[in-house]
Scaffold this motif. Structure first.
Motif, mmCIF file in Angstrom:
data_model
loop_
_atom_site.group_PDB
_atom_site.id
_atom_site.type_symbol
_atom_site.label_atom_id
_atom_site.label_comp_id
_atom_site.label_asym_id
_atom_site.label_seq_id
_atom_site.Cartn_x
_atom_site.Cartn_y
_atom_site.Cartn_z
ATOM 1 N N UNK A 1 -8.307 10.308 -11.436
ATOM 2 C CA UNK A 1 -8.628 9.117 -10.228
ATOM 3 C C UNK A 1 -8.118 8.050 -11.163
ATOM 4 N N UNK A 2 -8.676 7.877 -12.592
ATOM 5 C CA UNK A 2 -8.207 6.643 -13.325
ATOM 6 C C UNK A 2 -6.973 6.563 -13.616
ATOM 7 N N UNK A 3 -6.374 7.495 -13.978
ATOM 8 C CA UNK A 3 -4.754 7.406 -14.249
ATOM 9 C C UNK A 3 -3.938 7.257 -13.199
ATOM 10 N N UNK A 4 -4.292 7.901 -12.031
ATOM 11 C CA UNK A 4 -3.534 7.646 -10.738
ATOM 12 C C UNK A 4 -3.719 6.072 -10.255
ATOM 13 N N UNK A 5 -4.913 5.519 -10.419
ATOM 14 C CA UNK A 5 -4.939 4.225 -9.944
ATOM 15 C C UNK A 5 -4.487 3.172 -11.041
ATOM 16 N N UNK A 6 -4.417 3.551 -12.234
ATOM 17 C CA UNK A 6 -3.686 2.727 -13.192
ATOM 18 C C UNK A 6 -2.161 2.645 -12.967
ATOM 19 N N UNK A 7 -1.809 3.769 -12.589
ATOM 20 C CA UNK A 7 -0.261 3.993 -12.234
ATOM 21 C C UNK A 7 0.227 3.456 -11.243
ATOM 22 N N UNK B 1 0.686 -1.163 -0.241
ATOM 23 C CA UNK B 1 -0.079 -0.190 -0.040
ATOM 24 C C UNK B 1 0.610 1.186 -0.019
ATOM 25 N N UNK B 2 -0.104 2.357 -0.356
ATOM 26 C CA UNK B 2 0.769 3.684 -0.283
ATOM 27 C C UNK B 2 -0.225 4.774 0.651
ATOM 28 N N UNK B 3 0.261 5.102 1.465
ATOM 29 C CA UNK B 3 -0.498 5.898 2.750
ATOM 30 C C UNK B 3 -0.932 7.305 2.231
ATOM 31 N N UNK B 4 -0.241 8.004 1.605
ATOM 32 C CA UNK B 4 -0.401 9.354 1.220
ATOM 33 C C UNK B 4 -0.834 9.585 -0.300
ATOM 34 N N UNK B 5 -2.116 9.759 -0.506
ATOM 35 C CA UNK B 5 -2.626 9.830 -2.042
ATOM 36 C C UNK B 5 -3.644 10.976 -1.957
ATOM 37 N N UNK B 6 -4.013 11.347 -3.253
ATOM 38 C CA UNK B 6 -4.838 12.345 -3.370
ATOM 39 C C UNK B 6 -6.315 11.681 -3.274
ATOM 40 N N UNK C 1 -9.382 9.634 1.411
ATOM 41 C CA UNK C 1 -10.595 10.076 2.264
ATOM 42 C C UNK C 1 -11.857 9.743 1.390
ATOM 43 N N UNK C 2 -12.967 10.114 2.026
ATOM 44 C CA UNK C 2 -14.302 9.803 1.508
ATOM 45 C C UNK C 2 -14.601 10.562 0.226
ATOM 46 N N UNK C 3 -14.507 9.921 -0.658
ATOM 47 C CA UNK C 3 -14.762 10.595 -2.007
ATOM 48 C C UNK C 3 -15.370 9.774 -3.166
ATOM 49 N N UNK C 4 -16.648 9.731 -3.543
ATOM 50 C CA UNK C 4 -17.353 8.978 -4.195
ATOM 51 C C UNK C 4 -16.577 8.743 -5.587
ATOM 52 N N UNK D 1 -8.123 21.398 -6.948
ATOM 53 C CA UNK D 1 -9.477 20.520 -6.407
ATOM 54 C C UNK D 1 -10.166 19.783 -7.947
ATOM 55 N N UNK D 2 -10.297 20.602 -8.885
ATOM 56 C CA UNK D 2 -10.798 20.238 -9.923
ATOM 57 C C UNK D 2 -10.201 19.239 -10.592
ATOM 58 N N UNK D 3 -8.922 19.254 -10.622
ATOM 59 C CA UNK D 3 -8.151 18.054 -11.148
ATOM 60 C C UNK D 3 -8.254 16.854 -10.505
ATOM 61 N N UNK D 4 -8.064 16.997 -8.807
ATOM 62 C CA UNK D 4 -7.823 15.663 -8.240
ATOM 63 C C UNK D 4 -9.067 15.179 -7.818
ATOM 64 N N UNK D 5 -10.162 15.619 -8.023
ATOM 65 C CA UNK D 5 -11.522 15.193 -7.585
ATOM 66 C C UNK D 5 -12.242 14.856 -9.363
ATOM 67 N N UNK D 6 -11.335 14.901 -10.288
ATOM 68 C CA UNK D 6 -11.868 14.503 -11.533
ATOM 69 C C UNK D 6 -11.789 13.029 -11.841
#
Length: 212
Positions: free
Chosen positions: A113-119, A92-97, A131-134, A104-109
């Protein structure tokens, strides 16, 4: 209750069930469903389903709930972790957006999120703390990233620690945890963090968390 697979719309459950009162919580109901022919959710096979719950009275629908869900079992036995009965090692990685200083507009897009998770998955990371973010939870469900979630910030319903234990537990159940409980990617959920570990305040936290 109807449950259909995504994206093929195959039916894995279509049942009429009756309710029963939840022990200790007379204002809540339990609906039990058996013989669901669904595939489990895993990081490599993130199977998802649409659940439709129709509550009827005298033959008429009075409430309809649609929710995307997944099926999985995560447990600890003898010092080891198991996902759907199979041992799993968390990388795991503890510190993530989000909420990490990125606009905000970028990190909640969804795209970010898809690019970050794939990476992260390309690095063989299989669980991240967020954190809680749908949007992020939805992407983790879809792409097969396990989540370490929680109530971060060292307070419960604005108190450090709470005085009214039952009110605080209700806050956990109904306001903090309930909105994200349906996400199959959620594996671990911390009740709090960054609280004192010595002194009277630490003892107060220990007493509350043991109660909760």
């Amino acid at each position: 209750i109807s449950i259909k697979g995504i994206p093929h719309n195959n039916t894995v459950c279509d049942q009429v069930v009756s309710s029963e009162k939840m022990p200790g919580s007379p204002d809540k109901l339990i609906f039990r469903v058996n013989n669901i022919k669904a595939e489990t959710w895993t990081p490599s096979t993130p199977n998802l389903y649409n659940l439709q719950f129709v509550m009827s009275r005298n033959g008429k629908a009075v409430e309809v709930l649609d929710q995307r869900i997944g099926f999985r079992n995560f447990e600890s036995k003898n010092g080891n972790l198991y996902l759907n009965g199979h041992p799993i090692f968390l990388r795991g990685i503890a510190i993530n957006p989000p909420v990490r200083g990125i606009p905000k507009a970028l990190e909640e897009s969804r795209g970010f999120a898809e690019d970050y998770i794939r990476f992260m998955k390309s690095l063989h990371v299989n669980i991240i703390r967020i954190p809680d973010n749908e949007t992020w939870y939805d992407v983790c469900d879809e792409l097969g990233m396990m989540v370490f979630g929680g109530n971060y910030g060292g307070s419960v319903d604005g108190q450090k620690p709470p005085k009214d234990y039952d009110k605080a537990v209700s806050w956990y159940e109904n306001e903090k945890y309930a909105p994200i409980a349906h996400h199959p990617s959620l594996m671990v959920w911390a009740m709090t963090n960054e609280v004192p570990f010595r002194g009277q305040i630490a003892e107060d936290w220990k007493k509350f968390l043991s109660y909760a």
